[in-house]
Design a protein around this motif. Structure first.
Motif, short mmCIF file in Angstrom:
data_model
loop_
_atom_site.label_atom_id
_atom_site.label_comp_id
_atom_site.label_asym_id
_atom_site.label_seq_id
_atom_site.Cartn_x
_atom_site.Cartn_y
_atom_site.Cartn_z
N PHE A 74 -2.65 16.75 -3.34
CA PHE A 74 -2.74 15.47 -3.68
C PHE A 74 -1.77 14.61 -2.92
N ILE A 75 -0.71 14.95 -2.57
CA ILE A 75 0.35 14.56 -1.63
C ILE A 75 -0.33 14.25 -0.44
N LEU A 76 -1.11 15.05 0.34
CA LEU A 76 -1.59 14.94 1.58
C LEU A 76 -2.79 13.99 1.48
N TYR A 77 -3.34 14.00 0.41
CA TYR A 77 -4.64 12.96 0.39
C TYR A 77 -4.02 11.47 0.41
N GLN A 78 -2.91 11.46 -0.44
CA GLN A 78 -2.38 10.15 -0.37
C GLN A 78 -1.81 9.57 0.98
N ILE A 79 -1.11 10.78 1.80
CA ILE A 79 -0.86 10.31 3.18
C ILE A 79 -1.78 10.01 3.96
N TRP A 80 -3.06 10.86 3.85
CA TRP A 80 -4.49 10.52 4.52
C TRP A 80 -5.01 9.21 4.07
N LYS A 132 -10.45 10.67 12.19
CA LYS A 132 -10.90 11.14 10.75
C LYS A 132 -11.62 12.26 10.58
N ARG A 133 -12.55 12.60 11.49
CA ARG A 133 -13.20 14.07 11.50
C ARG A 133 -12.20 15.07 11.50
N LEU A 134 -10.95 14.96 12.46
CA LEU A 134 -10.13 16.09 12.56
C LEU A 134 -9.04 15.92 11.71
N VAL A 135 -8.69 14.74 11.15
CA VAL A 135 -7.68 14.71 10.27
C VAL A 135 -8.02 15.61 8.86
N ILE A 136 -9.04 15.24 8.52
CA ILE A 136 -9.42 16.01 7.08
C ILE A 136 -9.52 17.68 7.06
N PHE A 176 -3.46 6.59 3.21
CA PHE A 176 -2.62 5.39 3.84
C PHE A 176 -2.85 5.10 5.17
N VAL A 177 -3.09 6.18 5.95
CA VAL A 177 -3.34 6.17 7.52
C VAL A 177 -4.57 6.09 8.01
N ALA A 178 -5.72 6.40 7.03
CA ALA A 178 -6.91 6.30 7.48
C ALA A 178 -7.37 5.08 7.92
N PRO A 179 -7.07 3.82 7.45
CA PRO A 179 -7.79 2.65 7.90
C PRO A 179 -7.15 2.50 9.48
N GLY A 180 -6.12 3.09 9.84
CA GLY A 180 -5.72 2.99 11.40
C GLY A 180 -6.31 3.95 12.31
N LEU A 181 -7.33 4.79 11.83
CA LEU A 181 -7.86 5.93 12.60
C LEU A 181 -9.20 5.58 13.14
N TYR A 182 -9.49 6.02 14.20
CA TYR A 182 -10.88 6.01 14.73
C TYR A 182 -11.84 7.28 14.04
N LYS A 183 -12.98 7.04 14.02
CA LYS A 183 -13.97 7.87 13.52
C LYS A 183 -13.85 9.33 13.86
N ASN A 184 -13.47 9.50 15.12
CA ASN A 184 -13.42 10.79 15.80
C ASN A 184 -11.90 11.65 15.14
N GLU A 240 0.80 -1.21 0.02
CA GLU A 240 0.01 0.15 0.04
C GLU A 240 0.82 1.24 -0.16
N LEU A 241 2.02 1.38 0.72
CA LEU A 241 2.73 2.36 0.78
C LEU A 241 3.40 2.51 -0.50
N ARG A 242 3.90 1.58 -1.33
CA ARG A 242 4.66 1.63 -2.53
C ARG A 242 3.48 2.31 -3.50
N SER A 243 2.29 1.78 -3.36
CA SER A 243 1.31 2.46 -4.41
C SER A 243 1.02 3.85 -4.23
N ARG A 244 1.05 4.28 -2.84
CA ARG A 244 0.63 5.59 -2.42
C ARG A 244 1.88 6.52 -2.92
N LEU A 245 3.20 6.05 -2.91
CA LEU A 245 4.28 6.71 -3.11
C LEU A 245 4.57 6.74 -4.78
N LEU A 246 4.06 5.75 -5.56
CA LEU A 246 4.12 5.80 -7.01
C LEU A 246 3.06 7.00 -7.38
#
Length: 247
Positions: free
Chosen positions: A88-94, A106-110, A96-104, A17-23
């Motif tokens: 776009f770069i920040l979206y790729q970072i988000w 995610k509301r702050l990260v965006i 990648f890390v979104a599956p490991g975040l809780y719902k609250n 997944e990290l490789r895909s986001r970096l590409l």
């Protein structure tokens, strides 16, 4: 992880997944670069405009290296491509890390991602339209009599890129404050108590990043203080919201 599907990922899955986001990031930046490369010289002329407008009659920019007339615009276009592709770069970072975040979380990260991008662009615009005209006018006015000002295009590019990055980072102060309060490292009340030290620190940073005159120092210090207050204010709202939800 906040879900069974996310927790079932193996290390190899995360690496893929990290490789895909970096590409995706590389491809996105490359697409922007290819669209801008034809206008590389025009872009450099625009970035050098604040200096050219303050040079005395007969002043000019020079290229001391054989290839610098090509590589300086090339480098600037590449850096600009990264700046433009930042959302776009920040979206790729988000993503990648979104599956490991809780719902609250995610509301702050965006909002933080959107705010950090906007503040970074604001810092670059501020240094270009406000700081550059002042510091270049100062530098050219203190040149000794009889000295012909001829700035190397590579040296100029390195100088402006450093200030672009420095002011872009400085304008991220509200994001840093929100994150510090969010992680529990500090809280808005403690930050308010340290306000006198923040004022002194802002003027010290302004002194280090600008010419030695009170006007330039104030032009940087005042926005830093306003951004500090904005970060504390937003962190206070978030803290009150959490306390009400817990109650």
């Amino acid at each position: 992880m906040n879900s069974s599907s996310a927790s079932s990922y193996t290390l190899f899955d995360h690496l893929l997944e990290l490789r895909s986001r970096l590409l995706n990031v590389v491809v996105g930046v490359l697409i922007v670069f290819l669209g801008l490369f034809y206008f590389a010289n025009e872009i450099y002329e625009y970035v050098s405009k604040p200096l050219m407008e303050t040079l005395p009659e007969g002043g000019q920019m020079i290229a001391t290296d054989v290839a610098s007339s090509f590589f300086a615009p090339f480098k600037l276009t590449m850096v600009l491509s990264i700046f433009i592709a930042m959302p776009f770069i920040l979206y790729q970072i988000w993503a990648f890390v979104a599956p490991g975040l809780y719902k609250n979380e995610k509301r702050l990260v965006i909002p933080l991602m959107f705010g950090s991008t906007l503040l970074f662009y604001s810092g670059i615009a501020f240094v270009y339209y406000v700081v550059f005209p002042i510091i270049f006018a100062f530098f050219t006015s203190v040149a000794p009599e009889g000295v012909n000002i001829a700035t190397d295009i590579t040296s100029y590019l390195d100088f402006v890129l450093k200030l672009f990055f420095a002011f872009g980072v400085v304008f991220e102060i509200p994001i840093v404050i929100i994150l510090l309060c969010w992680t529990g490292f500090t809280d808005p009340a403690s930050l308010r108590a340290k306000r006198p030290y923040v004022v002194v620190g802002a003027f010290v940073v302004g002194m280090l990043l600008t010419p030695p005159d009170i006007i330039s120092q104030t032009l940087l210090a005042v926005p830093m203080l306003l951004l500090f207050e904005l970060g504390v204010f937003i962190a206070s709202i978030y803290q009150k919201k959490n306390e009400s939800e817990e109650a």
